[in-house]
Motif scaffolding. Structure first.
Motif, PDB file in Angstrom:
ATOM      1  N   GLN A 102      49.412  37.662  40.306  1.00  0.00           N
ATOM      2  CA  GLN A 102      49.203  38.886  39.560  1.00  0.00           C
ATOM      3  C   GLN A 102      47.811  38.555  38.819  1.00  0.00           C
ATOM      4  OE1 GLN A 102      51.772  40.557  40.360  1.00  0.00           O
ATOM      5  NE2 GLN A 102      52.680  38.776  41.259  1.00  0.00           N
ATOM      6  N   HIS A 103      47.706  37.570  38.137  1.00  0.00           N
ATOM      7  CA  HIS A 103      46.368  37.310  37.064  1.00  0.00           C
ATOM      8  C   HIS A 103      45.115  37.519  38.073  1.00  0.00           C
ATOM      9  CE1 HIS A 103      44.630  35.641  33.401  1.00  0.00           C
ATOM     10  NE2 HIS A 103      43.719  35.865  34.512  1.00  0.00           N
ATOM     11  N   THR A 104      45.059  36.800  39.431  1.00  0.00           N
ATOM     12  CA  THR A 104      43.994  37.015  40.195  1.00  0.00           C
ATOM     13  C   THR A 104      43.766  38.484  40.716  1.00  0.00           C
ATOM     14  OG1 THR A 104      44.318  34.524  40.891  1.00  0.00           O
ATOM     15  CG2 THR A 104      42.659  35.963  42.144  1.00  0.00           C
ATOM     16  N   GLU A 106      44.386  41.069  38.821  1.00  0.00           N
ATOM     17  CA  GLU A 106      43.864  41.687  37.805  1.00  0.00           C
ATOM     18  C   GLU A 106      42.135  41.463  37.753  1.00  0.00           C
ATOM     19  OE1 GLU A 106      41.674  41.775  34.555  1.00  0.00           O
ATOM     20  OE2 GLU A 106      42.458  39.794  34.474  1.00  0.00           O
ATOM     21  N   HIS A 107      41.892  40.400  37.887  1.00  0.00           N
ATOM     22  CA  HIS A 107      40.325  39.759  38.062  1.00  0.00           C
ATOM     23  C   HIS A 107      39.713  40.869  39.250  1.00  0.00           C
ATOM     24  CE1 HIS A 107      39.577  36.164  35.660  1.00  0.00           C
ATOM     25  NE2 HIS A 107      40.604  36.329  35.465  1.00  0.00           N
ATOM     26  N   ILE A 108      40.282  40.954  40.271  1.00  0.00           N
ATOM     27  CA  ILE A 108      39.749  41.585  41.416  1.00  0.00           C
ATOM     28  C   ILE A 108      39.520  43.177  41.156  1.00  0.00           C
ATOM     29  CG2 ILE A 108      39.937  42.410  43.806  1.00  0.00           C
ATOM     30  CD1 ILE A 108      41.923  39.908  44.234  1.00  0.00           C
ATOM     31  N   ALA A 198      35.009  35.317  31.826  1.00  0.00           N
ATOM     32  CA  ALA A 198      35.565  34.519  30.923  1.00  0.00           C
ATOM     33  C   ALA A 198      37.061  34.468  30.841  1.00  0.00           C
ATOM     34  CB  ALA A 198      34.906  34.526  29.639  1.00  0.00           C
ATOM     35  N   CYS A 199      37.674  33.203  31.378  1.00  0.00           N
ATOM     36  CA  CYS A 199      39.101  33.204  31.316  1.00  0.00           C
ATOM     37  C   CYS A 199      39.638  31.839  31.210  1.00  0.00           C
ATOM     38  CB  CYS A 199      39.643  33.951  32.652  1.00  0.00           C
ATOM     39  SG  CYS A 199      41.306  34.096  32.651  1.00  0.00           S
ATOM     40  N   CYS A 200      40.700  31.763  30.626  1.00  0.00           N
ATOM     41  CA  CYS A 200      41.357  30.421  30.499  1.00  0.00           C
ATOM     42  C   CYS A 200      42.644  30.118  31.223  1.00  0.00           C
ATOM     43  CB  CYS A 200      41.733  30.265  29.055  1.00  0.00           C
ATOM     44  SG  CYS A 200      43.017  31.414  28.500  1.00  0.00           S
ATOM     45  N   ALA A 201      43.177  31.132  32.020  1.00  0.00           N
ATOM     46  CA  ALA A 201      44.440  31.030  32.827  1.00  0.00           C
ATOM     47  C   ALA A 201      44.227  30.420  34.208  1.00  0.00           C
ATOM     48  CB  ALA A 201      45.069  32.577  32.771  1.00  0.00           C
ATOM     49  N   PRO A 202      45.445  29.984  34.870  1.00  0.00           N
ATOM     50  CA  PRO A 202      45.406  29.633  36.075  1.00  0.00           C
ATOM     51  C   PRO A 202      45.232  30.480  37.158  1.00  0.00           C
ATOM     52  CG  PRO A 202      47.326  28.741  34.995  1.00  0.00           C
ATOM     53  CD  PRO A 202      46.846  29.996  34.208  1.00  0.00           C
ATOM     54  N   HIS A 203      44.407  30.184  38.189  1.00  0.00           N
ATOM     55  CA  HIS A 203      44.397  31.403  39.142  1.00  0.00           C
ATOM     56  C   HIS A 203      44.414  30.650  40.600  1.00  0.00           C
ATOM     57  CE1 HIS A 203      41.713  32.416  35.770  1.00  0.00           C
ATOM     58  NE2 HIS A 203      41.791  33.692  36.078  1.00  0.00           N
ATOM     59  N   VAL A 204      44.598  31.653  41.704  1.00  0.00           N
ATOM     60  CA  VAL A 204      44.645  31.215  43.191  1.00  0.00           C
ATOM     61  C   VAL A 204      43.303  30.758  43.510  1.00  0.00           C
ATOM     62  CG1 VAL A 204      46.533  32.405  43.804  1.00  0.00           C
ATOM     63  CG2 VAL A 204      44.408  33.353  44.193  1.00  0.00           C
TER      64      VAL A 204
HETATM   65 ZN   LIG Z   1      41.829  35.133  34.539  1.00  0.00          ZN
END
Ligand SMILES: [Zn+2]
Length: 386
Positions: A102-104, A106-108, A198-204
């Motif tokens: 989900q988070h990745t 969002e980045h896309i 800039a991001c601190c979370a885990p991504h694929v």
């Molecule tokens: Zn992120």
């Protein structure tokens, strides 16, 4: 400070760690700080990882002054961990991987929005049930569809994702999203040809693992838009439900799936016509009963069945024009009657008092009209309208 093992390797599912402190929080939970962890805390609008530490369920993970605090559920021990104990941390990988998808995603989407419009993602929320992004400018539905398609094409191409901590001078020269808000060491997450943020979370590691990105909803929000999306397995499960629903409607309407919308519209129109017909039939049936009433009657009472309240009210008003006493219509229901009583010259509230005393009626209203419900034999009701 807790070493964040997910920072370098978001695919790490477990680790051994040493207890730095363990404090009782309330009767069933303890707060545990470790030298290192695989648990991502609640941060940047994303809910925390789930999992276990030595088999105890981790119910919350927070970050405070660079220390990651794991809240564990433990009702059978008053002292589950001591300082320097070695523990085994295991995250709920299915949950984490879904969050990474989900988070990745969002980045896309945000990367393409930034590229096309220069808008920032000013609000992000990722929970177990919903993913929303807020952008600080308008995006039309047509543009959203174009962006969604572009995201999925990028996903199929399989762009690489990488993270690093650039030096201050490198950061100065870099054009990335969220440039203004952050302080301290800044982690930059790059999706090749798509996004730098800039991001601190885990991504694929590769956006092909996002699988698919589907926009569910777009609403106007604070001068911009709020979008909700689904990625990966969540999107797959949603499609499965949608297809199941579509098949059920197809079965109910006896129409092929590509005709269910027009089939439901046609049924709705038919129901509207039938309702009109029922309404006029009820009206006519009541009129026949009214025609049988003696014009000299002071009080009037009628008994009906399954009649629309609007018809009852209209008819009571009509009756009060030609009969000076109480004019009531009692509409039979599964247990008892609903009723409306009106009068031009008498106070209906006086009759309400009697109905409550005699039949325990539930009713209220004004002097000219009351309505309510009661359970009583027809003959006893008639006695109140001599
Ligand atoms: Zn992120």
């Amino acid at each position: 400070m807790t070493v964040k093992l997910y920072d370098n390797d978001s695919y790490l599912k477990e680790c051994r760690a040493t207890v730095l402190s363990c404090e009782k929080k309330d009767s069933t939970t303890f707060e545990l700080i470790l030298d290192q962890t695989v648990f991502f805390p609640e941060e940047g609008g994303q809910t925390p990882d789930k999992g276990t530490i030595n088999g105890y369920e981790v119910v919350d993970v927070q970050i405070k002054d660079q220390a990651i605090i794991h809240t564990i559920f433990c009702k059978d021990s008053t002292d589950p961990f001591k300082k320097d104990d070695s523990v085994m941390c295991r995250i709920d990988w299915e949950h984490r991987f879904s969050n990474m998808q989900q988070h990745t995603g969002e980045h896309i989407f945000s990367g393409f929005v930034y590229e096309k419009f220069g808008y920032d993602n000013v609000g992000f929320h990722l929970s177990d049930s919903i993913v929303t992004m807020d952008y600080n400018g308008p995006i039309s539905m047509e543009e959203v569809m174009e962006l969604e398609e572009k995201c999925n094409k990028a996903i199929f191409e399989g762009k690489k994702v990488s993270a690093c901590y650039p030096s201050d001078s490198e950061l100065q020269a870099l054009n990335y999203r969220s440039k203004k808000e952050l302080s301290g060491p800044i982690r930059i997450v790059t999706i090749e040809d798509v996004d730098v943020c800039a991001c601190c979370a885990p991504h694929v590691n590769n956006i092909s693992e996002v699988g698919i990105l589907k926009v569910l909803d777009v609403t106007n929000y604070k001068g911009g838009v709020r979008l909700s999306i689904l990625c990966g397995m969540r999107a797959f499960l949603y499609f499965r439900t949608c297809i199941q629903r579509s098949k059920e409607i197809s079965h109910i309407t006896s129409k092929p799936e590509d005709e269910i919308v027009s089939a439901v519209e046609a049924q709705k129109a038919t129901i509207g016509l039938l309702q009109q017909q029922i309404f006029s039939l009820q009206k006519d049936a009541l009129k026949e009963k009214v025609a049988a009433i003696s014009p000299d009657a002071k009080n009037v009472v009628l008994f009906t069945k399954n009649t629309d309240t609007n018809i009852l009210r209209y008819q009571v008003n009509e009756l009060t024009e030609s009969h000076p006493g109480y004019c009531g219509i009692f509409n039979s229901t599964e247990n008892g009657y609903n009723f409306i009583i009106g009068s031009k010259e008498k106070d209906c509230n006086d009759l309400a008092v009697v109905l409550r005393q005699k039949f325990d009626a539930k009713c209220g209203g004004k002097a000219k009209m009351i309505q309510g419900s009661l359970v009583a034999p027809e003959e006893e009701i008639k006695e109140l309208f001599p």
